[in-house]
Write an enzyme that holds these catalytic residues in place. Structure first.
Site, PDB file in Angstrom:
ATOM      1  N   ARG A  33       0.819  -1.220   0.000  1.00 51.27           N
ATOM      2  CA  ARG A  33       0.000   0.000   0.000  1.00 51.27           C
ATOM      3  C   ARG A  33       0.853   1.271   0.000  1.00 51.27           C
ATOM      4  O   ARG A  33       0.333   2.367  -0.217  1.00 51.27           O
ATOM      5  CB  ARG A  33      -0.910   0.012   1.234  1.00 51.27           C
ATOM      6  CG  ARG A  33      -1.897  -1.120   1.263  1.00 51.27           C
ATOM      7  CD  ARG A  33      -2.759  -1.034   2.501  1.00 51.27           C
ATOM      8  NE  ARG A  33      -3.631   0.119   2.456  1.00 51.27           N
ATOM      9  CZ  ARG A  33      -4.835   0.147   1.926  1.00 51.27           C
ATOM     10  NH1 ARG A  33      -5.315  -0.947   1.380  1.00 51.27           N
ATOM     11  NH2 ARG A  33      -5.555   1.233   1.927  1.00 51.27           N
ATOM     12  N   TRP A  81       2.759   6.024   2.173  1.00 57.01           N
ATOM     13  CA  TRP A  81       2.887   6.565   0.819  1.00 57.01           C
ATOM     14  C   TRP A  81       2.764   8.078   0.999  1.00 57.01           C
ATOM     15  O   TRP A  81       1.699   8.582   1.336  1.00 57.01           O
ATOM     16  CB  TRP A  81       1.781   6.022  -0.075  1.00 57.01           C
ATOM     17  CG  TRP A  81       1.946   6.394  -1.523  1.00 57.01           C
ATOM     18  CD1 TRP A  81       2.728   5.755  -2.447  1.00 57.01           C
ATOM     19  CD2 TRP A  81       1.303   7.466  -2.214  1.00 57.01           C
ATOM     20  NE1 TRP A  81       2.618   6.381  -3.663  1.00 57.01           N
ATOM     21  CE2 TRP A  81       1.758   7.429  -3.552  1.00 57.01           C
ATOM     22  CE3 TRP A  81       0.411   8.459  -1.839  1.00 57.01           C
ATOM     23  CZ2 TRP A  81       1.336   8.339  -4.507  1.00 57.01           C
ATOM     24  CZ3 TRP A  81      -0.008   9.377  -2.797  1.00 57.01           C
ATOM     25  CH2 TRP A  81       0.448   9.294  -4.116  1.00 57.01           C
ATOM     26  N   ASN A 108      -3.907   7.359   7.618  1.00 56.88           N
ATOM     27  CA  ASN A 108      -3.969   7.180   6.166  1.00 56.88           C
ATOM     28  C   ASN A 108      -4.955   8.209   5.640  1.00 56.88           C
ATOM     29  O   ASN A 108      -6.035   8.366   6.204  1.00 56.88           O
ATOM     30  CB  ASN A 108      -4.465   5.763   5.845  1.00 56.88           C
ATOM     31  CG  ASN A 108      -4.684   5.565   4.359  1.00 56.88           C
ATOM     32  OD1 ASN A 108      -4.013   6.183   3.522  1.00 56.88           O
ATOM     33  ND2 ASN A 108      -5.635   4.705   4.017  1.00 56.88           N
ATOM     34  N   GLU A 491      -2.948  -1.460 -21.923  1.00 59.42           N
ATOM     35  CA  GLU A 491      -2.567  -2.147 -20.693  1.00 59.42           C
ATOM     36  C   GLU A 491      -1.116  -2.638 -20.783  1.00 59.42           C
ATOM     37  O   GLU A 491      -0.366  -2.558 -19.805  1.00 59.42           O
ATOM     38  CB  GLU A 491      -3.547  -3.303 -20.434  1.00 59.42           C
ATOM     39  CG  GLU A 491      -3.284  -4.146 -19.209  1.00 59.42           C
ATOM     40  CD  GLU A 491      -3.318  -3.373 -17.892  1.00 59.42           C
ATOM     41  OE1 GLU A 491      -3.732  -2.197 -17.869  1.00 59.42           O
ATOM     42  OE2 GLU A 491      -2.890  -3.947 -16.880  1.00 59.42           O
ATOM     43  N   GLU A 498       5.062   1.271 -15.728  1.00 54.81           N
ATOM     44  CA  GLU A 498       5.090   1.287 -14.261  1.00 54.81           C
ATOM     45  C   GLU A 498       6.145   0.346 -13.691  1.00 54.81           C
ATOM     46  O   GLU A 498       6.687   0.599 -12.625  1.00 54.81           O
ATOM     47  CB  GLU A 498       3.707   1.030 -13.658  1.00 54.81           C
ATOM     48  CG  GLU A 498       3.114  -0.300 -13.960  1.00 54.81           C
ATOM     49  CD  GLU A 498       1.690  -0.441 -13.415  1.00 54.81           C
ATOM     50  OE1 GLU A 498       1.355   0.169 -12.404  1.00 54.81           O
ATOM     51  OE2 GLU A 498       0.908  -1.191 -14.025  1.00 54.81           O
ATOM     52  N   HIS A 514      -2.321   8.719 -38.261  1.00 56.55           N
ATOM     53  CA  HIS A 514      -2.748  10.107 -38.036  1.00 56.55           C
ATOM     54  C   HIS A 514      -1.728  10.878 -37.191  1.00 56.55           C
ATOM     55  O   HIS A 514      -2.040  11.955 -36.682  1.00 56.55           O
ATOM     56  CB  HIS A 514      -4.123  10.130 -37.371  1.00 56.55           C
ATOM     57  CG  HIS A 514      -5.184   9.502 -38.227  1.00 56.55           C
ATOM     58  ND1 HIS A 514      -5.688  10.115 -39.351  1.00 56.55           N
ATOM     59  CD2 HIS A 514      -5.797   8.287 -38.158  1.00 56.55           C
ATOM     60  CE1 HIS A 514      -6.588   9.323 -39.926  1.00 56.55           C
ATOM     61  NE2 HIS A 514      -6.665   8.200 -39.214  1.00 56.55           N
ATOM     62  N   LYS A 617      -0.496   0.618  -4.019  1.00 57.16           N
ATOM     63  CA  LYS A 617      -1.528  -0.282  -4.536  1.00 57.16           C
ATOM     64  C   LYS A 617      -2.907   0.347  -4.523  1.00 57.16           C
ATOM     65  O   LYS A 617      -3.685   0.172  -5.436  1.00 57.16           O
ATOM     66  CB  LYS A 617      -1.521  -1.555  -3.688  1.00 57.16           C
ATOM     67  CG  LYS A 617      -2.505  -2.612  -4.151  1.00 57.16           C
ATOM     68  CD  LYS A 617      -2.000  -3.285  -5.387  1.00 57.16           C
ATOM     69  CE  LYS A 617      -2.978  -4.320  -5.924  1.00 57.16           C
ATOM     70  NZ  LYS A 617      -2.702  -4.525  -7.360  1.00 57.16           N
TER      71      LYS A 617
END
Ligand code: F6R
Length: 622
Positions: A33, A81, A108, A491, A498, A514, A617
């Site tokens: 996290r 984080w 948090n 994806e 990442e 294009h 996460k």
């Protein structure tokens, strides 16, 4: 964002290191996290004892050394984080509050009115040592404890005065058996043990110790001791209807199980993840979605679907659009959740909003859900985490059954989300009469073959692993696709960015001419996702032309194509094969080589694939 653990015990038979051991074990489970810093507080010999370090959990473990014994009975811990303040030792949690350092608190979320609170507290003589918003909350709870002598009431008063999103956990030297917590717009669950109780940002924090959990609702305060758990709301009323549930997966699911990384493990779990998501949905020839609590008449009146999600989940939403429009003939838009409410979207009571979120806690998606419901739309959540906020605030929920996803980069949840979107599309087609039952059964039968096909792709991973090793010095990789190959390209590019920190772009193959084709130069690696040659229209031949266009300009073409598709061979430097399936269902197969490519390439570069830099996460800030 940020992982939080709380413990009150220890049970009679436990060693004196139990509070610290449980907290560290919980942090290890929650490190996905956030991993900017980690810290722990215990009440030892009547005093608050805090240890915290910048960097990963290993630094905290090193700082604690062997000294995990404590005379205390409670612990709180945190993995961060960073939002307010750099990831330093000083900004790490827990933060100490009070005039005499009598309280420790972890947080948090983001406290939006912290600046005003800080200057008020500084005016009252409280000293601040960090740049965080959290420290204001620590001093506030300590101040209220001075006034009331009751830690629960102190937390309640504090929480009611805060603006923003928060989960707070606090311990105080004058309440040495108690951990008190509060939540608003940020996750918190209680673990119910025997002679000990737990708190966590999610159940992974305590699944090693207990599988019994209790949901904590929005704007509630929970007080936990070894033998008791009580909950009140921010107005002080007792909460008696908190939902208790049993965690369906065991601790082994949250371990690497012999794989070099969680990501590698989760990629290899994908056949089972999709099988489990599809399991038990067909009954007597028709599709049943137990968690679909919206009246069929409402579903029949839907005239527009808006899928809201972020990142990988939004790519799954793009696949859903192709499926739902094709099967149900309902106009379907996909919107990044963080853009949704700011553009004043046209949403009515006939709009069905589908919110896709692995964690169920993504703040951008949650806010979009709330906005949609305020406009009168019905919301279906597609989610992997039971008890999380987004499904709880939605009208109906469709759960993936892919087990815990620990690696920060999403893989098995992506496949689970796509499978769940197919189920939702088929269910809507059934309810609205777009298909006869035998047509639904035929589609479901084909869908149920996908786990076997996924396994085939996984078993053939050797080629893509070699390719990744060979390309570890690549500086840019492009990905092209059409139809569901387009979100697959997006994806594939997202995974590479990442994990491997390489410039990567996913394009709709038709868009290349294009403008983006200007990027192609000699040796530029380009992955092309080719649809089935047995599909509709001229989709396949158009993509084969796109391969020729980039190859003619010097690209190295890495082509993902169905078994037996020989049309691509003359134009491909490398052909990666996937089993044949319906054009729509290929989204569950063609992405797998791209996931493996990103994981292996990042590993070859010596990077941490489970915890890429700057990421977390569960993104619980807007
Ligand atoms: C990328 C990734 C993220 C998430 C996004 C949404 O690998 O994992 O892009 O998909 O942050 O998260 P959830 O699904 O939890 O809402």
């Amino acid at each position: 964002m940020c992982g939080i653990v709380g413990y009150a015990g220890p049970k009679a038979s436990a060693p004196s290191s139990r509070p610290v051991d449980v907290a560290l074990q919980g942090l290890a489970r929650l490190e996905y996290r956030g991993y900017d810093s980690a810290g722990i507080a215990v009440i030892d010999d009547g005093a608050v004892d805090v240890t915290k370090r910048a960097g990963k959990l290993a630094n905290l473990r090193e700082a604690l050394g062997e000294s995990t014994e404590t005379s205390g009975r409670v612990a709180i811990a945190h993995t961060r984080w960073a939002t307010h303040g750099a990831p330093t030792d000083g900004n790490a949690h827990p933060h100490v509050g009070g005039r005499d350092g009598e309280l420790a608190l972890v947080h948090n979320g983001i406290i939006e009115n912290f600046a005003a609170l800080r200057s008020e507290l500084e005016g009252q003589g409280y000293t601040f040592t960090s740049e965080t918003d959290t420290e204001a909350a620590a001093h506030l709870v300590a101040r209220e404890m001075e006034t009331t002598g009751d830690l629960t009431e102190a937390m309640r008063r504090t929480a009611a005065s805060l603006e923003g999103a928060f989960t707070l956990l606090a311990v105080h030297r004058d309440a040495p058996d108690t951990v008190v917590a509060a939540r608003r717009n940020s996750p918190l669950v209680v673990g119910l043990g025997d002679g000990e109780n737990f708190l966590g940002s999610d159940v992974a924090a305590f699944v090693d110790s207990t599988k019994e959990a209790l949901e904590v609702g929005q704007d509630q305060v929970v007080t936990v001791t070894a033998d008791a758990v009580s909950i009140i709301d921010f107005d002080g009323h007792e909460v008696t209807d908190a939902k208790r549930y049993t965690i369906e997966w065991d601790a082994a699911a949250a371990q690497k199980g012999g794989y070099p990384s969680f990501m590698a493990k989760e990629i290899h779990e994908q056949a089972a993840a999709v099988a489990d998501t599809l399991l038990g949905r067909m009954e007597n020839g028709s599709l049943h979605l137990d968690e679909m609590d919206i009246d069929p008449s409402v579903l029949r009146s839907v005239d527009k679907i808006v899928v809201i999600a972020c990142g990988t989940a939004a790519n799954a939403g793009e696949v859903a659009k192709y499926a739902i429009e094709h099967w149900c003939r309902i106009p379907t838009e996909v919107e990044l959740a963080h853009e949704f409410r700011y553009r004043d979207p046209v949403v009515t009571e006939k709009t069905l909003v589908v919110a896709i979120s692995q964690s169920g806690e993504t703040m951008d998606t949650l806010m979009a859900v709330r906005h949609a419901r305020e406009q009168g739309a019905k919301v279906v959540a597609i989610c992997n985490t039971r008890g999380s906020t987004i499904p709880r605030e939605s009208d109906a929920a469709l759960y993936l059954h892919v087990g815990p996803e620990i690696a920060v980069a999403s893989t098995k949840a992506y496949l689970g989300q796509i499978a769940a979107c197919y189920l939702l599309g088929l269910f809507l087609a059934q309810v609205r009469g777009n298909f006869y039952p035998d047509e639904i059964s035929a589609l479901m039968a084909d869908l149920e073959k996908l786990p076997e096909h996924i396994q085939t792709v996984l078993d053939d991973a050797g080629q893509i692993e070699r390719l990744a090793e060979d390309m570890k010095d690549a500086r840019s990789v492009l990905f092209l696709g059409r139809h569901v190959g387009y979100p697959t390209a997006m994806e594939g590019a997202l995974k590479l960015k990442e994990l491997a920190y390489i410039h990567a772009e996913g394009f709709a193959a038709g868009e290349l001419k294009h403008g983006p084709i200007a990027l192609v130069e000699e040796g530029q690696p380009v992955f092309v996702i080719v649809p089935s040659p047995n599909g509709r229209h001229s989709l396949h031949s158009k993509v084969v032309s796109n391969i020729q266009e980039v190859r003619a300009r010097g690209a190295r073409t890495l082509v993902i194509a169905e078994e037996g598709d020989d049309d691509v061979v003359p134009y491909a430097d490398e052909v990666i094969r996937v089993p044949a399936t319906r054009t729509l269902f290929a989204a569950l197969l063609t992405v797998i080589p791209l996931q493996i490519f990103a994981c292996e390439l990042a590993t070859a570069k010596g990077l941490d694939v489970d915890q890429p830099r700057n990421l977390a996460k569960s993104v619980t800030v807007e």
